[in-house]
Design a protein around this motif. Structure first.
Motif, short mmCIF file in Angstrom:
data_model
loop_
_atom_site.label_atom_id
_atom_site.label_comp_id
_atom_site.label_asym_id
_atom_site.label_seq_id
_atom_site.Cartn_x
_atom_site.Cartn_y
_atom_site.Cartn_z
N LEU A 114 -5.17 3.82 8.24
CA LEU A 114 -4.39 2.59 8.38
C LEU A 114 -4.41 1.98 9.78
O LEU A 114 -4.39 0.74 9.90
CB LEU A 114 -2.97 2.82 7.91
CG LEU A 114 -2.70 2.51 6.43
CD1 LEU A 114 -2.95 1.03 6.15
CD2 LEU A 114 -3.55 3.37 5.50
N LEU B 265 3.52 -0.87 3.98
CA LEU B 265 3.08 0.50 3.74
C LEU B 265 4.24 1.39 3.31
O LEU B 265 5.32 1.35 3.90
CB LEU B 265 2.45 1.07 5.01
CG LEU B 265 2.00 2.53 4.98
CD1 LEU B 265 0.90 2.72 3.94
CD2 LEU B 265 1.53 2.97 6.36
N ASP C 86 4.76 5.60 2.52
CA ASP C 86 4.11 6.91 2.56
C ASP C 86 4.61 7.76 1.39
O ASP C 86 5.81 7.82 1.11
CB ASP C 86 4.35 7.61 3.90
CG ASP C 86 5.83 7.78 4.21
OD1 ASP C 86 6.59 6.82 3.97
OD2 ASP C 86 6.22 8.86 4.69
N HIS D 158 2.60 -0.71 -6.71
CA HIS D 158 1.92 -1.02 -5.45
C HIS D 158 0.55 -1.64 -5.73
O HIS D 158 -0.10 -1.32 -6.73
CB HIS D 158 1.74 0.25 -4.61
CG HIS D 158 3.03 0.98 -4.34
ND1 HIS D 158 3.89 0.61 -3.34
CD2 HIS D 158 3.59 2.03 -4.97
CE1 HIS D 158 4.94 1.42 -3.35
NE2 HIS D 158 4.79 2.29 -4.33
N ALA E 294 -3.38 8.17 5.39
CA ALA E 294 -2.97 6.95 6.08
C ALA E 294 -3.09 7.09 7.59
O ALA E 294 -3.40 6.12 8.29
CB ALA E 294 -1.53 6.60 5.70
N VAL F 64 0.85 -1.19 0.00
CA VAL F 64 0.00 0.00 0.00
C VAL F 64 0.89 1.24 0.00
O VAL F 64 1.77 1.37 0.85
CB VAL F 64 -0.93 0.02 1.23
CG1 VAL F 64 -1.76 1.31 1.25
CG2 VAL F 64 -1.85 -1.19 1.23
#
Length: 297
Positions: free
Chosen positions: A106, A122, A124, A139, A102, A95
């Motif tokens: 998340l 994850l 960012d 992704h 997020a 992700v």
């Protein structure tokens, strides 16, 4: 027909350069070029042609690249049926997410997936709005945002809206406008602003205020990081645009902007083939549930 050649052409179509394909597939550019020449010999037609300092797909190359996408989606469907047979989605799901989205989505997603054999990885990404859709190449799920109810540059990408988050005007607790329940464009016309880089969704709010008052606003700084924006707003008399769900209320207060629609749409974006995977679908379901829990705040 060698499926590996179709995959290679699909990669070239999505990444646009031999160097990009080499980086993504952990090969050297010369190895990728050699593989392309082998593909041309196998199909008996030119598949790439010179374009500036690089190459681009020919018409034949584009036909086969499209076929590669179809093959990838069929393989993903087969994997999904196998996951159904085994009884539970599993595996790694990558992700890439806008940090400010997020931050409220998340944590709940990780709780939702507790006990399920899905490894969430994850990354960012704080980039311009129009750049998020392209990240689906690398992704499984990309989380981005837009002030419009559609994602820029996402015509060939699955997009699902997760939530609409209000964007408010942030100011120090002692600011002259903090005592008001809401602020107007006219209230803000003479204020000094902490802005964001041009092309970022929050800048659209600034532009709307300028349109409403008929003149340019004073922008002191243009900053990406919301935490830094909060600190600068809290320590002075400037105002800024900040998201409602993740801005801590302390030295900074938030006030809605009356008369101007300022919400941002938070989207999940996926490649069609990756959207077929049961593990990806399970993570998307969790994102939708968490997003729905914020819908009326």
């Amino acid at each position: 027909m060698d499926v590996r050649y179709l995959e290679l052409l699909c990669e070239l179509a999505e990444r646009g350069s031999i160097t990009g394909v080499a980086r993504a597939t952990h090969r050297t550019p010369s190895a990728v070029s050699q593989h392309l020449r082998s593909a041309e010999r196998a199909f008996g037609v030119p598949l790439v042609e010179p374009a500036g300092r690089g190459v681009r797909l020919t018409d034949a190359g584009r036909v086969l690249a499209d076929a590669g996408r179809d093959v990838a989606q069929s393989v993903a469907r087969a994997q999904a049926r196998w996951d159904d047979y085994r009884g539970q989605p599993a595996g790694r799901v990558t992700v890439a997410a806008l940090p400010s989205a997020a931050a409220f989505l998340l944590p709940g997603v990780f709780r939702d997936l507790d006990g399920i054999p899905i490894q969430l990885r994850l990354t960012d990404l704080d980039i311009a709005e129009a750049q998020y859709a392209a990240q689906v190449v690398d992704h499984d799920i990309v989380i981005g945002h837009s002030l419009q109810p559609a994602v820029a540059g996402a015509a060939a990408v699955h997009t699902i809206e997760l939530v609409r988050e209000p964007l408010d005007i942030a100011m120090a607790r002692g600011h002259r406008l903090a005592s008001q329940p809401a602020v107007t464009a006219e209230d803000l016309a003479d204020e000094e602003w902490i802005g964001v880089p041009t092309g970022y969704p929050f800048d659209t709010v600034r532009l709307a205020v300028e349109t409403a008052v008929g003149r340019a606003l004073r922008i002191a700084q243009r900053i990406r990081d919301n935490r830094l924006v909060e600190a600068l707003v809290a320590g002075g008399d400037r105002v800024a645009v900040l998201p409602r769900f993740t801005t801590p209320i302390g030295e900074v207060v938030l006030r809605p902007l009356a008369g101007i629609a300022t919400g941002r749409h938070v989207f999940a974006m996926l490649r069609p083939d990756r959207a077929e995977r049961r593990a990806v679908q399970r993570v998307l379901d969790a994102l939708l549930r968490v997003g729905a829990s914020f819908a009326n705040r």
